[in-house]
Write an enzyme that holds these catalytic residues in place. Structure first.
Site, PDB file in Angstrom:
ATOM      1  N   THR A   1      27.199  20.161  51.182  1.00  0.00           N
ATOM      2  CA  THR A   1      26.925  21.230  52.143  1.00  0.00           C
ATOM      3  C   THR A   1      28.062  21.328  53.155  1.00  0.00           C
ATOM      4  OG1 THR A   1      24.535  21.020  51.912  1.00  0.00           O
ATOM      5  CG2 THR A   1      25.353  21.972  53.975  1.00  0.00           C
ATOM      6  N   GLN A  47      24.523  24.802  42.216  1.00  0.00           N
ATOM      7  CA  GLN A  47      23.358  23.971  42.494  1.00  0.00           C
ATOM      8  C   GLN A  47      22.259  24.827  43.119  1.00  0.00           C
ATOM      9  OE1 GLN A  47      22.777  21.009  45.692  1.00  0.00           O
ATOM     10  NE2 GLN A  47      22.710  19.485  44.050  1.00  0.00           N
ATOM     11  N   HIS A  89      18.592  21.068  41.943  1.00  0.00           N
ATOM     12  CA  HIS A  89      18.626  20.024  42.965  1.00  0.00           C
ATOM     13  C   HIS A  89      17.246  19.368  43.017  1.00  0.00           C
ATOM     14  CE1 HIS A  89      19.661  17.636  46.272  1.00  0.00           C
ATOM     15  NE2 HIS A  89      20.245  18.518  47.072  1.00  0.00           N
ATOM     16  N   ASN A 146      17.310  13.914  46.989  1.00  0.00           N
ATOM     17  CA  ASN A 146      17.507  13.885  48.445  1.00  0.00           C
ATOM     18  C   ASN A 146      16.325  14.406  49.260  1.00  0.00           C
ATOM     19  OD1 ASN A 146      19.948  12.968  47.610  1.00  0.00           O
ATOM     20  ND2 ASN A 146      21.148  14.675  48.394  1.00  0.00           N
ATOM     21  N   TYR A 200      14.202  16.951  48.746  1.00  0.00           N
ATOM     22  CA  TYR A 200      13.879  18.368  48.777  1.00  0.00           C
ATOM     23  C   TYR A 200      12.691  18.667  47.853  1.00  0.00           C
ATOM     24  CZ  TYR A 200      18.162  18.429  51.437  1.00  0.00           C
ATOM     25  OH  TYR A 200      19.113  18.172  52.394  1.00  0.00           O
ATOM     26  N   ARG A 249      20.011  17.169  39.077  1.00  0.00           N
ATOM     27  CA  ARG A 249      20.402  16.044  39.933  1.00  0.00           C
ATOM     28  C   ARG A 249      19.156  15.348  40.475  1.00  0.00           C
ATOM     29  NH1 ARG A 249      24.098  15.183  45.436  1.00  0.00           N
ATOM     30  NH2 ARG A 249      25.532  13.770  44.405  1.00  0.00           N
ATOM     31  N   ASN A 296      15.276  12.140  53.745  1.00  0.00           N
ATOM     32  CA  ASN A 296      14.309  13.149  54.162  1.00  0.00           C
ATOM     33  C   ASN A 296      12.872  12.710  53.917  1.00  0.00           C
ATOM     34  OD1 ASN A 296      16.193  15.100  55.156  1.00  0.00           O
ATOM     35  ND2 ASN A 296      16.713  15.585  53.035  1.00  0.00           N
ATOM     36  N   GLY A 341      32.425  12.548  46.283  1.00  0.00           N
ATOM     37  CA  GLY A 341      32.066  13.542  47.270  1.00  0.00           C
ATOM     38  C   GLY A 341      33.069  13.686  48.386  1.00  0.00           C
ATOM     39  N   ARG A 342      32.911  12.906  49.451  1.00  0.00           N
ATOM     40  CA  ARG A 342      33.779  13.075  50.614  1.00  0.00           C
ATOM     41  C   ARG A 342      35.261  12.956  50.297  1.00  0.00           C
ATOM     42  NH1 ARG A 342      29.029  11.117  52.894  1.00  0.00           N
ATOM     43  NH2 ARG A 342      28.295  12.313  54.694  1.00  0.00           N
TER      44      ARG A 342
END
Length: 372
Positions: free
Chosen positions: A26, A100, A181, A184, A186, A233, A241, A322-323
């Site tokens: 994101t 995604q 997705h 995480n 959701y 994923r 969360n 990722g990062r």
């Protein structure tokens, strides 16, 4: 080091230039109003098209699927046109890109979804979770999520239709495929994990029931665009969360077996990635490999050597970084040639404009100076 991490690989019907994945991240830079992908985002993704596979940032499937301000959607004509700019740029740069598809469920606030009450598997709030809002005031910021209402059967059927339409929209927008997705914390996760799902109908209680929503959504995506264009994923061991499962290894091996029956293109496992997080047990990875016969992707705290080891051991087919991709648009080349990696500025990860998004240079562009 073996070169297999950097060599081409076949995934379903796609020939990927390497086994390196840019996973969804994101960045909250969609154009407003309307949550529309834009030219700046097109540049960002195209800069990173040397990845074997790019998976877009989470993209909400409807106005009420949105969890955070300034994230892009894929349910209006303007949003489809915006994403087409992105996919055109990525394809011109030789990349392969999946969208995604995202429904956050209870991880939101009415200010982000037109004043509506969030929906979830059950009327259980995610404790201690905050989301970023922009309610039109001068002070957007983080607020506590609100209690959701339990989804009715009509709600469930409506959301499945929204996922299916979003997949069709993604293909219209030029994406090569879609990733569901299911990680995480959701909405998909809120049905799977036992402590988030308090239902007593066919979508709750037993493991088979808790996996039923996942099964139906994936079936709808496969029907819409074909199994070879669908990935999923999952995040078996994370508690992001507020979603927790009492027996995650059993639950997620069963989920992998279910997804294998759908013959989807790939299963993408998000590992816990905070600094002192425990490693995913090797026995669990072996069980997932046995359960799922398609392409298996892992992401979380990997470096080139650990990614190579995972591939050499047969535990992973592709690995996401990722990062590192934030500050290193040429990440595959840097890793392959042992070049130093630039470090991202955490203050520019979410929101803003070009700074911290498209102004990170390639190693070659940075010259002989150490990358920033």
């Amino acid at each position: 080091m073996s070169l297999s991490l950097f060599q081409p690989v076949t995934m379903a019907n796609f020939e990927l230039k390497n086994r390196i994945v840019m996973p969804p991240m994101t960045r909250s830079r969609a154009s407003q109003p309307g949550d529309v992908a834009n030219e700046m985002m097109a540049t960002y993704y195209a800069q990173r098209a040397s990845a074997g596979l790019i998976i877009s940032e989470g993209t909400q499937i409807s106005a009420t699927a949105k969890g955070y301000a300034w994230t892009p959607g894929i349910y209006t004509e303007a949003q489809i046109a915006g994403w087409r700019k992105v996919t055109n740029a990525v394809h011109q740069a030789g990349g392969v890109m999946f969208a995604q598809l995202w429904h956050v469920g209870r991880v939101t606030h009415p200010d982000n979804i037109g004043g509506e009450q969030p929906i979830s598997s059950s009327a259980v709030a995610a404790k201690g979770v905050k989301v970023f809002i922009d309610n039109g005031s001068a002070e957007p910021g983080f607020v506590d999520v609100t209690e959701p209402r339990a989804m009715t059967h009509d709600d469930i059927n409506d959301v499945i239709v929204e996922f299916k339409q979003a997949a069709l929209n993604a293909i219209r927008a030029g994406f090569d495929g879609v990733e569901l997705h299911g990680a995480n914390g959701y909405l998909i996760n809120q049905f799977i994990d036992s402590q988030a799902n308090h239902r007593n109908d066919e979508y709750g209680g037993s493991l088979d029931n808790r996996l039923r929503f996942l099964d139906r959504v994936v079936g709808a995506l496969v029907e819409a665009v074909g199994a070879e264009r669908v990935g999923v994923r999952l995040a078996p061991l994370t508690t992001l969360n507020g979603t927790v499962d009492d027996d995650p290894e059993t639950t997620y091996v069963a989920a992998a077996e279910l997804l294998n029956r759908h013959c989807i293109a790939y299963l993408h496992i998000a590992e816990v990635d905070w600094d002192d997080a425990p490693d995913t047990p090797k026995s669990f990875k072996q069980a997932l490999r046995k359960a799922f016969k398609g392409t298996l992707i892992y992401a979380g705290r990997y470096q080139a050597d650990s990614a190579q080891a995972a591939i050499d051991e047969g535990l992973a087919d592709l690995v996401g970084f990722g990062r590192p991709f934030v500050a290193n648009p040429d990440l595959p080349a840097r890793m392959e040639h042992g070049l130093p990696l630039a470090q991202h500025d955490p203050n520019t990860l979410f929101g803003g404009a070009e700074q911290g998004l498209i102004d990170y240079p390639t190693y070659e562009m940075a010259g002989s100076e150490a990358p920033r």
